[in-house]
Design an enzyme around this catalytic site. Structure first.
Site, mmCIF file in Angstrom:
data_model
loop_
_atom_site.group_PDB
_atom_site.id
_atom_site.type_symbol
_atom_site.label_atom_id
_atom_site.label_comp_id
_atom_site.label_asym_id
_atom_site.label_seq_id
_atom_site.Cartn_x
_atom_site.Cartn_y
_atom_site.Cartn_z
ATOM 1 N N SER A 24 30.146 45.942 42.604
ATOM 2 C CA SER A 24 29.046 44.777 41.997
ATOM 3 C C SER A 24 28.415 45.258 40.602
ATOM 4 C CB SER A 24 28.028 44.298 42.907
ATOM 5 O OG SER A 24 27.232 45.482 43.256
ATOM 6 N N ASP A 248 27.255 56.055 35.212
ATOM 7 C CA ASP A 248 26.350 55.615 36.142
ATOM 8 C C ASP A 248 25.699 56.959 36.731
ATOM 9 O OD1 ASP A 248 28.517 56.271 37.708
ATOM 10 O OD2 ASP A 248 28.656 54.107 38.731
ATOM 11 N N THR A 249 26.320 57.815 37.233
ATOM 12 C CA THR A 249 25.736 58.934 37.769
ATOM 13 C C THR A 249 24.756 59.779 36.978
ATOM 14 O OG1 THR A 249 27.533 59.284 38.949
ATOM 15 C CG2 THR A 249 25.991 61.053 39.379
ATOM 16 N N GLN A 315 31.395 49.857 52.765
ATOM 17 C CA GLN A 315 31.539 48.494 52.159
ATOM 18 C C GLN A 315 33.209 48.130 52.600
ATOM 19 O OE1 GLN A 315 31.539 50.146 48.205
ATOM 20 N NE2 GLN A 315 28.984 50.081 48.177
#
Length: 481
Positions: A24, A248-249, A315
Site C-alpha cells: 500500500s 523506505d528503510t 499479509q
C-alpha cells in the site's frame, strides 16, 4: 483532475511524504505545532503486482496516478505543503531511453527471473569479492542480478537504455522532469562501492553492464526542483521536491526514537529490517557468511542489518482468506493465532519458498512437513507458526549481530506499521529476553518528513529530530514475561 482551489493554507510549515510500500501507499502531511510533530494522513491507496510479459510487475502508471490523486486530495483539503518527497522499497527499477521515456516494465523482486543468475556472476566476480566492495548481502533479487537477467533475456533492452532509475527516482522524475539517483536506494543495487559511496564502475564493466545508465548519485536532502507546469495544473499544488532517504528503510531508521547505543532497530512492515546504524561499513568474512548487509543511510551512514521476510506471510494469508470469501481484520487473525498458542513448529521465514507461493497457507504446512515437525491443521495454527518463526528469527539475527559487532544489546526499538502488532512484540520480548519499544507507527513517512524539515532548516539535525519524536508520539514498552 484540476487543482485550482481558492482556499489554500499557504503556511510553509507543511511537508508531504508519499510513502509507498509493497502492499500500500499513503500521503502523510507533517508539521510542527506547539513544539510537537503532528502527522495527518491525507490519502491511502493499494499497491499490488500484475502479470505482464510473463513477469510479476508493479503497475507503475497506476502508482503514479495514485501519487497525483493524493496530491490533488491534499490541495482539495486546503493544504499547500512547502515540500514533498517520495520513498519506496529498494532493488526494483525502470529503464529510460534517450528521450527519457520508460522502455521497461518495473519487474518485481518477487519475480523468478533471477533464478540461477548468481552462478553466472560467481564465475566473473566471486561473491566474497563482490561483498567486500559493496557490503550488500546476497539476495536473489538484488538489482545487479535483475540487470543480468535482462542481459540474458532481453539484451536489446539494455542496448536501448540510457538511464536506470530506482522506483522513487522515477516517480520524482515524472513530477519534476529532473533526473537524480538518490544514495540510499542506489546502494540496494549491490553496485555501489561502500567506501567511495559511488558506483563501482570496475564491477559494472566486469559484468558487461552499460556504464551510461548509471547517473550521478545524489545525497538525501538534496532539493530536486519544482513540479512541472502539467503536474501543478493536475494536482493544484506548487511544491518543491526534496529527495528524502528514498529507500523506505532508510527513512524508517531516521524515525527510531532512541538514544541508547545498545538498542537494536526493527523497521516492521512487509519486510522486517533488523539492525543498527554504523558510521562505517562492516564487510568482514563473518558478516558476509551471516548475510548481513550495509545499506546506505541518511548522511552517508550505514544501516547494518538483516532482511527478514516480515509481515508479508501474514499479509498473504489474509489476502488468501479474503479471496476465499473470509474477510478478516488483522486483530481477528491475531486472536486465531492466540487460540493456537500451544502449537509448536518453526519454519525458516527467509526461505525463498515464501517469496511468492501460490498459497502461503499451503506453503507453511508443506514446510512443516518437510522438516518433520507437527503439521498445522487450522488457520490459527498456521498463523501461530508464522508468529513463532518471526520471533525466533529475530532472536537468531540479534545473536548474530552481537557476534559480528561485539556488542551486547539490551532492547529493541520497532517502528513502522508492524509496530501495532502487540502479539508479535510480546512473543519477541519473551523469546529474546529483551524489552521492546514499539512506535511510532508511521516511521517511514515520518523519516521522510524529517529530512524535508532538516533541509528546510526547521529542525537542526537527526539528534533534534529524534528528540521531537520522543516528545510527540506514544512509544509502548513491552517487557519479557
Amino acid at each position: 483532475m484540476k487543482g485550482n482551489f481558492i482556499k489554500m493554507k499557504q503556511d510553509n510549515r507543511y511537508h508531504l511524504a508519499v510513502d509507498i510500500g509493497a502492499s500500500s501507499g499513503r500521503h502523510i502531511l507533517g508539521y510542527i505545532e506547539d513544539g510537537k510533530l503532528i502527522l495527518k494522513e491525507i490519502y491511502r491507496f493499494e499497491n499490488h503486482l500484475v502479470q505482464r510479459h510473463n513477469h510479476l510487475c508493479w503497475d507503475v502508471d497506476e502508482l503514479f496516478e495514485q501519487i497525483k490523486k493524493g496530491m490533488h486530495e491534499c490541495a482539495k483539503q486546503g493544504y499547500s505543503p512547502k515540500t514533498m518527497g517520495i520513498d519506496t522499497w529498494g532493488v526494483d527499477f525502470v529503464l529510460l531511453d534517450e528521450h527519457g521515456k520508460r522502455i521497461s516494465d518495473a519487474v518485481s523482486y518477487r519475480d523468478l527471473r533471477t533464478t540461477g543468475i548468481i552462478d553466472q556472476v560467481e564465475k566473473i566476480v566471486p561473491f566474497a569479492e563482490h561483498y567486500l566492495h559493496t557490503g550488500i548481502q546476497y539476495q536473489p533479487f538484488n538489482t545487479v542480478y535483475q540487470l543480468l537477467a535482462i542481459q540474458k533475456e532481453q539484451p536489446s533492452l539494455l542496448d536501448q537504455a540510457q538511464t536506470l532509475l530506482m522506483m522513487p527516482d522515477y516517480f520524482q522524475y515524472r513530477l519534476t522532469g529532473n533526473i537524480a539517483q538518490e544514495y540510499t536506494n542506489a546502494t540496494t543495487t549491490a553496485l555501489v562501492d561502500a567506501s567511495t559511496k559511488n558506483w563501482d564502475f570496475d564491477l559494472i564493466e566486469r559484468l558487461h553492464l552499460p556504464k551510461r545508465i548509471f547517473q550521478k548519485i545524489t545525497s538525501s536532502g538534496t532539493v530536486l526542483g519544482k513540479l512541472t507546469d502539467e503536474i501543478k495544473e493536475e494536482t493544484g499544488l506548487d511544491v518543491e521536491v526534496i529527495l528524502p532517504a528514498s529507500h523506505d528503510t532508510g527513512s524508517a531508521f531516521i524515525a527510531v526514537p532512541t538514544k541508547d547505543e545498545h538498542s537494536v532497530f526493527i523497521s516492521s512492515g512487509t519486510w522486517s529490517l533488523l539492525g543498527v546504524e554504523n558510521s562505517v561499513p562492516i564487510t568482514t568474512d563473518k558478516s558476509m557468511r551471516l548475510n548481513f548487509t550495509n545499506e546506505g543511510g541518511y548522511q552517508y551512514r550505514f544501516r547494518f542489518l538483516k532482511n527478514i521476510m516480515g509481515l508479508w506471510m501474514l499479509q498473504q494469508i489474509r489476502r488468501e482468506l479474503k479471496d476465499a470469501g473470509n474477510t478478516y481484520q488483522f486483530i481477528e487473525l491475531i486472536e486465531l493465532a492466540k487460540q493456537a498458542k500451544d502449537f509448536r513448529a518453526i519454519v525458516d521465514v527467509n526461505d525463498t519458498r515464501f517469496l511468492a507461493p501460490k498459497s502461503m497457507l499451503d506453503e507453511v504446512v508443506t514446510a512443516c512437513k518437510d522438516t518433520g515437525q507437527a503439521i498445522p491443521s487450522t488457520v490459527g495454527e498456521v498463523l501461530q507458526v508464522v508468529y513463532q518463526s518471526l520471533a525466533y528469527c529475530y532472536k537468531q539475527a540479534i545473536h548474530q549481530l552481537e557476534k559480528i559487532t561485539e556488542r551486547k544489546f539490551t532492547c529493541i526499538n520497532i517502528v513502522g506499521g508492524g509496530c501495532q502488532d502487540m502479539y508479535l512484540h510480546q512473543l519477541t520480548a519473551d523469546v529474546t529476553g529483551l524489552t521492546v519499544y514499539a512506535g511510532p507507527i508511521e516511521g517511514t513517512a515520518l523519516g521522510n518528513i524529517l529530512v524535508q524539515m532538516i533541509t528546510s532548516k526547521e529542525i537542526k539535525d537527526i539528534a533534534e529530530a529524534r528528540k521531537f519524536i520522543r516528545n510527540s508520539f506514544e512509544i509502548k514498552e513491552i517487557k519479557p514475561r
